[in-house]
Each structure stands twice: as C-alpha cells, then as structure tokens.
Motif scaffolding. Structure first.
Motif, mmCIF file in Angstrom:
data_model
loop_
_atom_site.group_PDB
_atom_site.id
_atom_site.type_symbol
_atom_site.label_atom_id
_atom_site.label_comp_id
_atom_site.label_asym_id
_atom_site.label_seq_id
_atom_site.Cartn_x
_atom_site.Cartn_y
_atom_site.Cartn_z
ATOM 1 N N GLY A 1 0.803 -1.214 0.000
ATOM 2 C CA GLY A 1 0.000 0.000 0.000
ATOM 3 C C GLY A 1 0.831 1.258 0.000
ATOM 4 O O GLY A 1 0.316 2.366 0.236
ATOM 5 N N GLY A 2 2.112 1.126 -0.281
ATOM 6 C CA GLY A 2 3.021 2.261 -0.247
ATOM 7 C C GLY A 2 2.749 3.291 -1.334
ATOM 8 O O GLY A 2 2.263 2.956 -2.410
ATOM 9 N N LYS A 3 3.080 4.520 -1.037
ATOM 10 C CA LYS A 3 2.914 5.630 -1.976
ATOM 11 C C LYS A 3 4.247 5.969 -2.637
ATOM 12 O O LYS A 3 5.312 5.640 -2.125
ATOM 13 N N LEU A 4 4.159 6.652 -3.787
ATOM 14 C CA LEU A 4 5.354 7.000 -4.552
ATOM 15 C C LEU A 4 6.369 7.754 -3.704
ATOM 16 O O LEU A 4 7.557 7.432 -3.702
ATOM 17 N N PRO B 1 12.084 6.195 1.336
ATOM 18 C CA PRO B 1 12.109 6.040 2.799
ATOM 19 C C PRO B 1 11.798 4.605 3.239
ATOM 20 O O PRO B 1 12.366 4.118 4.224
ATOM 21 N N HIS B 2 10.912 3.920 2.500
ATOM 22 C CA HIS B 2 10.576 2.534 2.841
ATOM 23 C C HIS B 2 11.771 1.616 2.596
ATOM 24 O O HIS B 2 12.051 0.717 3.407
ATOM 25 N N MET B 3 12.479 1.827 1.491
ATOM 26 C CA MET B 3 13.682 1.035 1.226
ATOM 27 C C MET B 3 14.726 1.255 2.324
ATOM 28 O O MET B 3 15.421 0.314 2.740
ATOM 29 N N LEU B 4 14.814 2.486 2.814
ATOM 30 C CA LEU B 4 15.755 2.792 3.891
ATOM 31 C C LEU B 4 15.360 2.065 5.172
ATOM 32 O O LEU B 4 16.220 1.554 5.901
ATOM 33 N N LYS B 5 14.057 1.983 5.445
ATOM 34 C CA LYS B 5 13.585 1.250 6.626
ATOM 35 C C LYS B 5 13.991 -0.217 6.546
ATOM 36 O O LYS B 5 14.427 -0.815 7.534
ATOM 37 N N ILE B 6 13.829 -0.808 5.361
ATOM 38 C CA ILE B 6 14.219 -2.210 5.178
ATOM 39 C C ILE B 6 15.724 -2.365 5.385
ATOM 40 O O ILE B 6 16.181 -3.298 6.052
ATOM 41 N N ALA B 7 16.483 -1.435 4.807
ATOM 42 C CA ALA B 7 17.948 -1.504 4.923
ATOM 43 C C ALA B 7 18.397 -1.416 6.380
ATOM 44 O O ALA B 7 19.307 -2.125 6.809
ATOM 45 N N LYS B 8 17.745 -0.552 7.168
ATOM 46 C CA LYS B 8 18.100 -0.415 8.579
ATOM 47 C C LYS B 8 17.692 -1.655 9.366
ATOM 48 O O LYS B 8 18.415 -2.095 10.265
#
Length: 227
Positions: free
Chosen positions: A36-39, A44-51
């Motif tokens: 359900g992520g927005k453009l 920022p979502h990829m950064l959350k996964i990376a962290k």
C-alpha cells in the motif's frame, strides 16, 4: 545456500529475520505496491528495510525505463544505505546502466533473467547478483529448474574478478513457489534462494514434524496430569 526473503513487508522481514537464518531481502515494484506504499514513500521505505537488515544485502529495484534514468535512480538508491543493492532488469538499457553503476562501485542485482545467455551478458556487464526466475517457467509448462541449472553451470565456468566491486557473481534463485524449488536449487549449487513468506513457511513445515510435535505434547500432557 543462503535464504533471502522476497517481500517489501516490514513485518514479514522482521519475522523471517527473527528465525536466525535470513541473509538478505529482495523487493520489486509489485511487492512494494502490495504494502500500500505511496510514490513519495518508496525511498524512505527502502531505507527502513535496509536499517532493519543492517549488514545484509537489500535489493531495491529501479523503476526507470532508460539507461540514464536507471543510473540516476540507482545512484540515489545506493546512497540511501551501504547494504542496498540496485536491482535492474536484463535489457539493453539495464545492461548499460549495470556497467555504469558497477564502474562506480555500486552492487547490482540483474533480474528477470530467463536464459543462460542473459545471465552471461549480465555478469559481463558487472552484475554482482543474477536472478534467474523459476516459477514463471512452470506457469507456461516449461522447466524452470533446468534453465536455472544452465545459468549456474555457465556462470560457474568463469572467474569474474574485475567485473564488479566484489569480483564475484552470485546466483539468486527467484520466482520460488515451493520447497521443491528451494531444494532443487540447492542441489544444483545456487548461491541464494529468494523466497516469499508463504513459501518460506512451507519450507519450515512438514507433516511428520507436526505429527511428532502433537505426539510429544500429548505424551507430556499425560505426565503433567499424573504429577
């Protein structure tokens, strides 16, 4: 063989990581859309996964369709965190972008690979990871495992020193649908299997294990009742 999880869902990643056997994450635009992520929230979502997966490779896919766009987006994604790997499709534009990113010291995962010829081109263009798909061959009544074997054999024939930042190429078995896909990939010597959560859970379960656990619990209940 290492296990990656193929998802963009933070809860799924955290759960799989908690099992103690997770070695990385792969994502793509479809998987991100399912969250359900927005453009504006993609990077920022990829950064959350990376962290969440610090120290483990996290493949974030470029959505650009031309070489310059892939290079620009790839550099931006790679700058988010040191463990982000840029994911590109194997096509003319993707190969050119892969070479440019690899020359800049950025790790690339070349995806949508369906043949050994594509895999060889990707490796020569500087791909650090190559993702041959298995399950989609099954969808058209062809043998994806056989194609995977060809990719593993061809890539394994050569020394890839100097082609990318690490001087090696790892094969990520992708489009995994069943535990059998995982086992067959491991028997062939694939380096990695990237597995969706549903299939990963199927790898854990076995009816005889379930039967054994139920038997142990029932026997222990008798011991407790007689205490």
């Amino acid at each position: 063989m290492k296990f990656f999880i193929d998802t963009a869902d933070l809860d799924e990643i955290a759960e799989a990581k908690g099992w103690g056997c997770l070695a990385g994450v792969t994502t793509n635009p479809t998987l991100y859309a399912k969250t359900g992520g927005k453009l504006q929230d993609f990077e920022p979502h990829m950064l959350k996964i990376a962290k969440l997966c610090e120290g483990l490779p996290v493949s974030a896919e470029s959505t650009a369709t031309d070489t310059e766009g892939m290079i620009e987006e790839g550099k931006r994604l790679a700058a988010l965190a040191p463990n982000i790997v840029v994911k590109l499709p194997v096509c003319e534009a993707g190969l050119a972008a892969c070479r440019a990113l690899a020359d800049a010291g950025i790790r690339v995962n070349m995806t949508l690979v369906f043949s050994a010829a594509q895999a060889l081109l990707a490796a020569n263009a500087g791909a650090r990871y190559i993702s041959p798909f298995v399950g989609r061959f099954d969808d058209i009544a062809e043998d994806g495992i056989s194609q995977l074997g060809d990719v593993i054999a061809c890539i394994g024939n050569y020394d890839w020193s100097g082609k990318n930042v690490d001087g090696e190429v790892e094969i990520i078995t992708a489009s995994v649908r069943t535990p059998n896909h995982v086992v067959q990939a491991a028997l062939m010597g694939a380096d990695i299997a990237t597995v969706p959560m549903a299939a990963l859970k199927k790898c854990v379960r076995h009816p005889l294990t379930d039967q054994g656990l139920a038997s142990f619990e029932a026997d222990w209940a008798k011991v407790v009742a007689g205490a």
